[in-house]
Scaffold this motif. Structure first.
Motif, PDB file in Angstrom:
ATOM      1  N   SER A  33     -20.048  67.829   8.455  1.00 36.66           N
ATOM      2  CA  SER A  33     -19.710  67.227   7.173  1.00 36.66           C
ATOM      3  C   SER A  33     -20.264  68.073   6.040  1.00 36.66           C
ATOM      4  O   SER A  33     -21.196  68.873   6.223  1.00 36.66           O
ATOM      5  N   LEU A  34     -19.702  67.914   4.851  1.00 36.19           N
ATOM      6  CA  LEU A  34     -20.172  68.642   3.684  1.00 36.19           C
ATOM      7  C   LEU A  34     -21.620  68.274   3.360  1.00 36.19           C
ATOM      8  O   LEU A  34     -22.424  69.134   2.976  1.00 36.19           O
ATOM      9  N   ARG A  35     -21.946  66.999   3.555  1.00 42.75           N
ATOM     10  CA  ARG A  35     -23.315  66.551   3.281  1.00 42.75           C
ATOM     11  C   ARG A  35     -24.306  67.247   4.214  1.00 42.75           C
ATOM     12  O   ARG A  35     -25.374  67.697   3.782  1.00 42.75           O
ATOM     13  N   THR A  36     -23.947  67.367   5.503  1.00 42.74           N
ATOM     14  CA  THR A  36     -24.816  68.058   6.461  1.00 42.74           C
ATOM     15  C   THR A  36     -24.940  69.526   6.105  1.00 42.74           C
ATOM     16  O   THR A  36     -26.024  70.115   6.200  1.00 42.74           O
ATOM     17  N   LEU A  37     -23.838  70.137   5.650  1.00 40.04           N
ATOM     18  CA  LEU A  37     -23.878  71.534   5.261  1.00 40.04           C
ATOM     19  C   LEU A  37     -24.861  71.755   4.117  1.00 40.04           C
ATOM     20  O   LEU A  37     -25.693  72.677   4.172  1.00 40.04           O
ATOM     21  N   TYR A  38     -24.785  70.921   3.089  1.00 34.76           N
ATOM     22  CA  TYR A  38     -25.687  71.081   1.949  1.00 34.76           C
ATOM     23  C   TYR A  38     -27.144  70.919   2.383  1.00 34.76           C
ATOM     24  O   TYR A  38     -28.031  71.645   1.924  1.00 34.76           O
ATOM     25  N   ARG A  39     -27.386  69.999   3.287  1.00 37.26           N
ATOM     26  CA  ARG A  39     -28.754  69.790   3.769  1.00 37.26           C
ATOM     27  C   ARG A  39     -29.239  71.002   4.563  1.00 37.26           C
ATOM     28  O   ARG A  39     -30.386  71.436   4.418  1.00 37.26           O
ATOM     29  N   ASP A  40     -28.352  71.581   5.407  1.00 33.84           N
ATOM     30  CA  ASP A  40     -28.740  72.747   6.205  1.00 33.84           C
ATOM     31  C   ASP A  40     -28.980  73.974   5.328  1.00 33.84           C
ATOM     32  O   ASP A  40     -29.899  74.760   5.576  1.00 33.84           O
ATOM     33  N   ILE A  41     -28.163  74.133   4.285  1.00 30.25           N
ATOM     34  CA  ILE A  41     -28.362  75.254   3.364  1.00 30.25           C
ATOM     35  C   ILE A  41     -29.713  75.119   2.671  1.00 30.25           C
ATOM     36  O   ILE A  41     -30.458  76.100   2.527  1.00 30.25           O
ATOM     37  N   ALA A  42     -30.045  73.923   2.251  1.00 31.04           N
ATOM     38  CA  ALA A  42     -31.332  73.693   1.601  1.00 31.04           C
ATOM     39  C   ALA A  42     -32.483  74.008   2.562  1.00 31.04           C
ATOM     40  O   ALA A  42     -33.506  74.590   2.161  1.00 31.04           O
ATOM     41  N   THR A  43     -32.333  73.653   3.835  1.00 27.11           N
ATOM     42  CA  THR A  43     -33.371  73.946   4.836  1.00 27.11           C
ATOM     43  C   THR A  43     -33.566  75.440   4.990  1.00 27.11           C
ATOM     44  O   THR A  43     -34.697  75.945   5.008  1.00 27.11           O
ATOM     45  N   LEU A  44     -32.466  76.184   5.101  1.00 28.70           N
ATOM     46  CA  LEU A  44     -32.560  77.633   5.252  1.00 28.70           C
ATOM     47  C   LEU A  44     -33.163  78.286   4.008  1.00 28.70           C
ATOM     48  O   LEU A  44     -33.949  79.232   4.108  1.00 28.70           O
ATOM     49  N   GLN A  45     -32.807  77.775   2.834  1.00 29.30           N
ATOM     50  CA  GLN A  45     -33.378  78.323   1.607  1.00 29.30           C
ATOM     51  C   GLN A  45     -34.891  78.097   1.567  1.00 29.30           C
ATOM     52  O   GLN A  45     -35.636  78.975   1.139  1.00 29.30           O
ATOM     53  N   CYS A  46     -35.344  76.959   2.051  1.00 35.39           N
ATOM     54  CA  CYS A  46     -36.778  76.673   2.093  1.00 35.39           C
ATOM     55  C   CYS A  46     -37.509  77.585   3.072  1.00 35.39           C
ATOM     56  O   CYS A  46     -38.707  77.852   2.913  1.00 35.39           O
ATOM     57  N   GLN A  47     -36.784  78.085   4.095  1.00 36.06           N
ATOM     58  CA  GLN A  47     -37.388  78.981   5.080  1.00 36.06           C
ATOM     59  C   GLN A  47     -37.292  80.448   4.663  1.00 36.06           C
ATOM     60  O   GLN A  47     -37.711  81.326   5.396  1.00 36.06           O
ATOM     61  N   GLY A  48     -36.753  80.701   3.473  1.00 35.51           N
ATOM     62  CA  GLY A  48     -36.740  82.061   2.953  1.00 35.51           C
ATOM     63  C   GLY A  48     -35.398  82.748   2.943  1.00 35.51           C
ATOM     64  O   GLY A  48     -35.304  83.908   2.516  1.00 35.51           O
ATOM     65  N   ALA A  49     -34.353  82.078   3.401  1.00 41.27           N
ATOM     66  CA  ALA A  49     -33.034  82.698   3.399  1.00 41.27           C
ATOM     67  C   ALA A  49     -32.518  82.806   1.959  1.00 41.27           C
ATOM     68  O   ALA A  49     -32.522  81.824   1.222  1.00 41.27           O
ATOM     69  N   GLU A  50     -32.075  84.015   1.591  1.00 43.06           N
ATOM     70  CA  GLU A  50     -31.563  84.226   0.230  1.00 43.06           C
ATOM     71  C   GLU A  50     -30.090  83.834   0.191  1.00 43.06           C
ATOM     72  O   GLU A  50     -29.189  84.672   0.168  1.00 43.06           O
TER      73      GLU A  50
END
Length: 229
Positions: A33-50
């Motif tokens: 889902s789009l909601r899950t995607l936004y949450r996963d992107i936020a998780t990766l950004q918090c782990q340092g992904a640019e």
């Protein structure tokens, strides 16, 4: 699919897109889902992904990011293990040891649950039906290929005829029961293939005048050209 695998898949999906890609397209490719995607992107950004972008604009991953610790999917781990086992059983001793060492290094940085999978992969490689016996150290051929270096070899062909050759090795093919050096042969002034088990001696003979990649490209073009009938 575990959340860890999903995050890895999202990274791989972003790596395939060099230009910003919309959240809707990413979610569709991922099957989430789009909601899950936004949450996963936020998780990766918090782990340092640019990951740059925002909803409605699109997202792009800047190069150079790896998940800490190193992550692989189950099928990627299976591919690594199977490939390592094949190399260990079908290549020369030096390359086989290097493959095992590489897998050990990968295992050392995997999370515990993936490390357990690494040790229990049930994909096996059968012993070769024909043992390959080389008279020279094949690792020296691989070094010559990397260094773009000529080799002087004593060679015996399939008819038992001995000859002295100067070759420009640019690739090495591994088959089930034989290894083949692809090279430019100065004697024949053409591309030739040489079985490693028929090379009696070899010695370095200086750098060859062309680039290895150019030789490989030219050889592939000839090999893949339509055959005349």
């Amino acid at each position: 699919m575990s959340r860890t695998e999903r995050l890895l898949d999202l990274l791989q999906t972003l790596r395939r897109h060099r230009l910003p890609v919309s959240g809707h397209r990413l979610a569709a490719e991922m099957g989430i889902s789009l909601r899950t995607l936004y949450r996963d992107i936020a998780t990766l950004q918090c782990q340092g992904a640019e990951i740059e972008g925002e909803p409605g604009v699109g997202y792009v991953l800047r190069p150079g990011f790896m998940l800490p610790p190193l992550m692989f999917s189950t099928e990627e781990i299976e591919a690594l293990v199977l490939g390592t086992r094949w190399v260990a059983g079908r290549s020369d001793a030096h390359l086989g040891l290097a493959a095992r060492n590489a897998l050990a290094k990968i295992g050392a940085v995997l999370p515990q649950e993936l490390r357990d999978e690494l040790d229990a992969i049930p994909l096996l490689v059968a012993p070769s039906a024909v043992a390959v016996t080389d008279r020279v150290d094949v690792s020296l051929i691989r070094q010559a290929i990397r260094a773009e270096q000529k080799l002087e070899i004593a060679y015996r062909d399939d008819k038992g005829v001995d000859s002295a050759r100067v070759i420009w090795p640019f690739a090495l093919g591994f088959f089930d029961s034989v290894r083949i050096v692809m090279a430019w042969c100065e004697l024949r002034n053409d591309f030739r293939h040489f079985r490693t088990d028929r090379i009696a001696t070899l010695a370095a003979a200086g750098r060859y005048p062309r680039r290895r990649h150019a030789l490989l490209k030219e050889w592939r073009a000839i090999e893949h050209a339509p055959r005349k009938t």
